[in-house]
Design an enzyme around this catalytic site. Sequence first.
Site, PDB file in Angstrom:
ATOM      1  N   GLU A 111       0.790  -1.296  -0.013  1.00  0.00           N
ATOM      2  CA  GLU A 111       0.095   0.084  -0.003  1.00  0.00           C
ATOM      3  C   GLU A 111       0.822   1.310  -0.142  1.00  0.00           C
ATOM      4  OE1 GLU A 111      -3.652  -0.549   2.196  1.00  0.00           O
ATOM      5  OE2 GLU A 111      -3.827   1.535   2.726  1.00  0.00           O
ATOM      6  N   GLU A 149       1.986   1.678  -3.515  1.00  0.00           N
ATOM      7  CA  GLU A 149       0.779   2.132  -4.281  1.00  0.00           C
ATOM      8  C   GLU A 149       0.617   3.689  -4.085  1.00  0.00           C
ATOM      9  OE1 GLU A 149      -3.005   0.173  -3.434  1.00  0.00           O
ATOM     10  OE2 GLU A 149      -4.005   1.461  -5.075  1.00  0.00           O
ATOM     11  N   CYS A 200      -8.282  -1.915   4.336  1.00  0.00           N
ATOM     12  CA  CYS A 200      -7.875  -2.959   5.118  1.00  0.00           C
ATOM     13  C   CYS A 200      -9.459  -3.591   5.670  1.00  0.00           C
ATOM     14  CB  CYS A 200      -7.357  -2.745   6.332  1.00  0.00           C
ATOM     15  SG  CYS A 200      -5.726  -2.174   5.688  1.00  0.00           S
ATOM     16  N   SER A 213      -7.642   2.116  -2.208  1.00  0.00           N
ATOM     17  CA  SER A 213      -6.582   1.275  -2.594  1.00  0.00           C
ATOM     18  C   SER A 213      -6.860   0.097  -2.902  1.00  0.00           C
ATOM     19  CB  SER A 213      -5.483   0.917  -1.146  1.00  0.00           C
ATOM     20  OG  SER A 213      -4.750  -0.120  -1.422  1.00  0.00           O
ATOM     21  N   LYS A 222     -15.586  -9.464   8.416  1.00  0.00           N
ATOM     22  CA  LYS A 222     -14.539 -10.341   7.943  1.00  0.00           C
ATOM     23  C   LYS A 222     -15.109 -11.604   7.416  1.00  0.00           C
ATOM     24  CE  LYS A 222     -10.907  -7.802   8.262  1.00  0.00           C
ATOM     25  NZ  LYS A 222      -9.875  -7.399   6.980  1.00  0.00           N
ATOM     26  N   GLU A 265     -16.216 -10.617   4.037  1.00  0.00           N
ATOM     27  CA  GLU A 265     -15.135 -10.468   3.301  1.00  0.00           C
ATOM     28  C   GLU A 265     -14.572 -11.497   2.636  1.00  0.00           C
ATOM     29  OE1 GLU A 265     -11.280  -9.077   4.903  1.00  0.00           O
ATOM     30  OE2 GLU A 265     -11.170  -7.680   3.650  1.00  0.00           O
ATOM     31  N   GLU A 315     -14.416 -12.522  -5.354  1.00  0.00           N
ATOM     32  CA  GLU A 315     -13.079 -12.256  -5.720  1.00  0.00           C
ATOM     33  C   GLU A 315     -11.903 -12.715  -4.983  1.00  0.00           C
ATOM     34  OE1 GLU A 315     -15.468  -9.946  -4.984  1.00  0.00           O
ATOM     35  OE2 GLU A 315     -14.709  -8.664  -4.017  1.00  0.00           O
ATOM     36  N   CYS A 355     -10.034  -1.653  15.033  1.00  0.00           N
ATOM     37  CA  CYS A 355     -10.520  -2.823  14.981  1.00  0.00           C
ATOM     38  C   CYS A 355     -10.721  -3.331  16.738  1.00  0.00           C
ATOM     39  CB  CYS A 355      -9.483  -3.679  14.335  1.00  0.00           C
ATOM     40  SG  CYS A 355      -9.116  -3.189  12.863  1.00  0.00           S
TER      41      CYS A 355
END
Lengths: 575, 161
Positions: free
Chosen positions: A280, A283, A300, A320, A359, A362, A367, A504
């Site tokens: 990142e 990036e 994230c 990102s 999560k 996710e 994908e 988190c």
Amino acid sequence: MALVTVTIDGQKIVVEEGTTILDAAQKLGIKIPTLCYLKDINEIGACRICVVEVKGARTFMPACVTKVTEGMEVRTNTPAVIEARKVVLELILANHPMECLTCVRNQNCELQKLAEQFGIKEVRYEGAKREYPIDDSSPAIIRDPRKCVLCQRCIAVCSNIQTVDALTDQKRGFDTLIAPAFNEKLANMECVQCGQCSLVCPTAAIQEVDDTDKVWAALADPKKYVVVQTAPATRVQLGETMGMAPGSIVTGKMVAGLRRLGFDKVFDTDFTADLTIVEEGNELLQRIKSGGVLPMITSCCPGWIKFVEHFYPDLLPHVSTCKSPQQMFGAMAKTYYAQKEGIDPGDIFVVSIMPCTAKKFECQRPEMKSSGYQDVDVALTSRELGRMFKQANISVAEMPEEEYDAPLGISTGAGAIFGASGGVMEAALRTVYEVVTGKELENINFVECRGLTGVKEATVQVGDMPVKIAIAHGLGNARKVLDKVRAGEADYHFIEIMACPGGCIGGGGSPIPTDTEVRLKRIDATYTVDERMVLRKSHDNPAVKALYEEFLEKPLGHKSHELLHTHYTPRGICE
Amino acid sequence: MSSCAQPAEDVQKEKELLELFEKWRGVKGALIPILQGAQAIYGYLPKDVILRISRELKLPPSRVYGVATFYAQFHLKPRGRNIVRVCLGTACHVRGGAKIFEKMQKELGIGNGDTTEDLRYTLETVACLGCCGLSPVIMVNDDTYGRLTPDKLKGILDNYQ
């Protein structure tokens, strides 16, 4: 501000005008029971458990919303008050399924606790019970409206803190139901799966989807090579599931416990947090150098990602392309690690322990299969791991300290601070600074990134380049920053967004209770973990270096692009 | 109804909805009058109309839906051309209102709050119609029928197309 003198249970106290009876009593050390009340979030006087006697008042007054006045005389524990609270409780219980023994919140339920506190031996009222189907449509959150006490905390947190408004109170009176619009299934709505509702629900009306059976099954399967990764925040909150004080650091004990559960390898999401920073950070530099879309926003947090997909799809090019550390871990475990150890990736079962409900969503995104398999098989919340430990008679507090396995368990302090709001930004700055300047950072603590301020802004000098940053936690705060970006009024380079208040460490899969005080303790513990690490910059992580040398070749390279980066899906609202 | 009549009707409704939005644009507290206006146009509040209102007022769909379900005046399902109200108030109860309601459900094949598939009737119960001397009582649209026995219902219903 004017001061008023009030008398509570015979004790005088001077407080600021506008103080509630509840807060004034607390200052005197007098505890008034509450149920619907949630400080600063839900102060609506709905449940009536907190009623008190106010001299001269026609009826009992709810302490959580009644403001003190000069000369007010309050009694909080007369027999009549206690009887009134019992009646309120019994009326709630008359419409509550008495499934305590088989309920996930057994011994961690606010309603059960009140029933015990008030010595409710029988419910004198009998009547109709609300019967509603369980909504288990979402991979992360289960709604069981039968257990709902209509406290409206979930609505308050979803509307006021997260500004998602996935839940609403519908109809009225006995028919009142807390549910998504059109009484739709949660999975079909703009719910971002952050799970903050499950964190504040006093009962088990909203809870995480329990996936522990899948993990037990994998652990029992001799063909499966079961590896586990632990999110940064888990080490500063897991102890609480087993009665340890908030902010207890249990890193080594958790590792030991996981080994005793039978995991073949105990790895660390902190490792891929370091990897995320390298990808990142590069990036960001590439976007700055090549005139790419700025500001760049972190990726994230799966709750944040679903939020931007629903509410700000036009801003997706700002996000990102890096996968989250959880997903980078899954992809690396089933490619790099599988090759290195000569294990068939089809036999590897990746479990992650997360302070997060989103999560779960996710890891099931279509994908997230770049290894050729579902990269992460199961994501458990901290609460679920606490339950597994209990079932296995593993007491975290009594475990010895053990080390993570190499190489996917090797990490730095930069990875550890991912768990707190501002941590990803701070970790990124530590790396970006050294990559850009080639010089060693003198002070690696970017304290301007830390703390619970809703939106944190700063300009950080990186060599001759001033880098403007913003950090938001809680999606309501994220909106403030995003609206500026959308209006073209933001000149930031880099924005960190975490969906949950505090980051988190206050995630929707955290131990219950999680409030501001608990969040602050977990944050302190997070920075202590960082300080105790020998290595504190992601690009210094020797295992990450080896990963590039042996497998990925270079940051943002071809393999990285395939395995560590992703794309997003614009989603509508209620469509 | 011919196949081309429907779109023309839709166009008219769409026009009225846009006019409604225009009328209340920028006015605070417009949600309830807009819901009332939309219901007047469509006869009830269809899901896509609620979503349109939500976008127009920049309110979350959940909040618009919450308000629409709170008030008894709003209907989320299509309503019949004829509204049948069966009184279950005290006086009617004493004189067999429940039997009237039971028979009415059978006649129409629907329950309380429901609408027949052909949109001919909507069945509702009420707590009192204010003419207890005539109990048991029903109303169909604006017509009142009293001193009923279950066998009289079919004949009454047949008068309403």
